[in-house]
Design a protein around this motif. Structure first.
Motif, PDB file in Angstrom:
ATOM      1  N   LEU A  34       0.829  -1.206   0.000  1.00 12.31           N
ATOM      2  CA  LEU A  34       0.000   0.000   0.000  1.00 12.31           C
ATOM      3  C   LEU A  34       0.867   1.262   0.000  1.00 12.31           C
ATOM      4  N   ILE A  35       1.886   1.269   0.828  1.00 15.47           N
ATOM      5  CA  ILE A  35       2.786   2.428   0.874  1.00 15.47           C
ATOM      6  C   ILE A  35       3.516   2.593  -0.455  1.00 15.47           C
ATOM      7  N   ALA A  36       3.971   1.496  -1.044  1.00 15.25           N
ATOM      8  CA  ALA A  36       4.664   1.571  -2.334  1.00 15.25           C
ATOM      9  C   ALA A  36       3.754   2.178  -3.393  1.00 15.25           C
ATOM     10  N   ARG A  37       2.491   1.755  -3.426  1.00 13.78           N
ATOM     11  CA  ARG A  37       1.555   2.320  -4.387  1.00 13.78           C
ATOM     12  C   ARG A  37       1.339   3.806  -4.145  1.00 13.78           C
ATOM     13  N   ARG A  42       2.622   9.459  -5.989  1.00 13.61           N
ATOM     14  CA  ARG A  42       3.154  10.786  -5.699  1.00 13.61           C
ATOM     15  C   ARG A  42       4.432  11.087  -6.471  1.00 13.61           C
ATOM     16  N   GLY A  43       4.780  10.213  -7.397  1.00 11.55           N
ATOM     17  CA  GLY A  43       5.912  10.474  -8.277  1.00 11.55           C
ATOM     18  C   GLY A  43       7.254   9.943  -7.818  1.00 11.55           C
ATOM     19  N   VAL A  44       7.291   9.147  -6.760  1.00 12.04           N
ATOM     20  CA  VAL A  44       8.562   8.567  -6.321  1.00 12.04           C
ATOM     21  C   VAL A  44       9.012   7.577  -7.398  1.00 12.04           C
ATOM     22  N   ARG A  45      10.227   7.719  -7.844  1.00 17.33           N
ATOM     23  CA  ARG A  45      10.702   6.931  -8.983  1.00 17.33           C
ATOM     24  C   ARG A  45      11.320   5.598  -8.602  1.00 17.33           C
ATOM     25  N   TYR A  46      11.890   5.500  -7.422  1.00 11.30           N
ATOM     26  CA  TYR A  46      12.545   4.261  -7.009  1.00 11.30           C
ATOM     27  C   TYR A  46      11.970   3.816  -5.673  1.00 11.30           C
TER      28      TYR A  46
END
Length: 80
Positions: A34-37, A42-46
């Motif tokens: 859930l946090i990864a999604r 929010r635009g986090v790339r890695y």
């Protein structure tokens, strides 16, 4: 940035029906996925997500039994 990070990690804001799609309540894997999604939205790339303590997938005995058990723990969350 710090305010946005706190929001991304607050999975209590997810509607219950969405959280249920990711697996058992309070499972570590559900929380991580859930946090990864939310980070990806929010635009986090890695983003790195792991499963288990140490290297549980590094099996040398009873591979089929061990991998089935491990897959069952994480397949619902990862399938979303």
């Amino acid at each position: 940035m710090q305010g946005e990070a706190a929001d991304a990690f607050d999975i209590t804001r997810e509607p219950q029906h969405i959280a249920d799609m990711y697996g058992a309540d309070k499972s570590t894997q559900r929380r991580q996925i859930l946090i990864a999604r939310r980070l990806a939205e929010r635009g986090v790339r890695y983003i790195q997500v792991w499963h288990g303590d140490g290297q549980p997938w590094d099996n040398h005995d009873d591979i089929e039994v061990n991998h089935r058990r491990l897959a069952k723990q994480c397949d619902q969350a990862m399938g979303r």
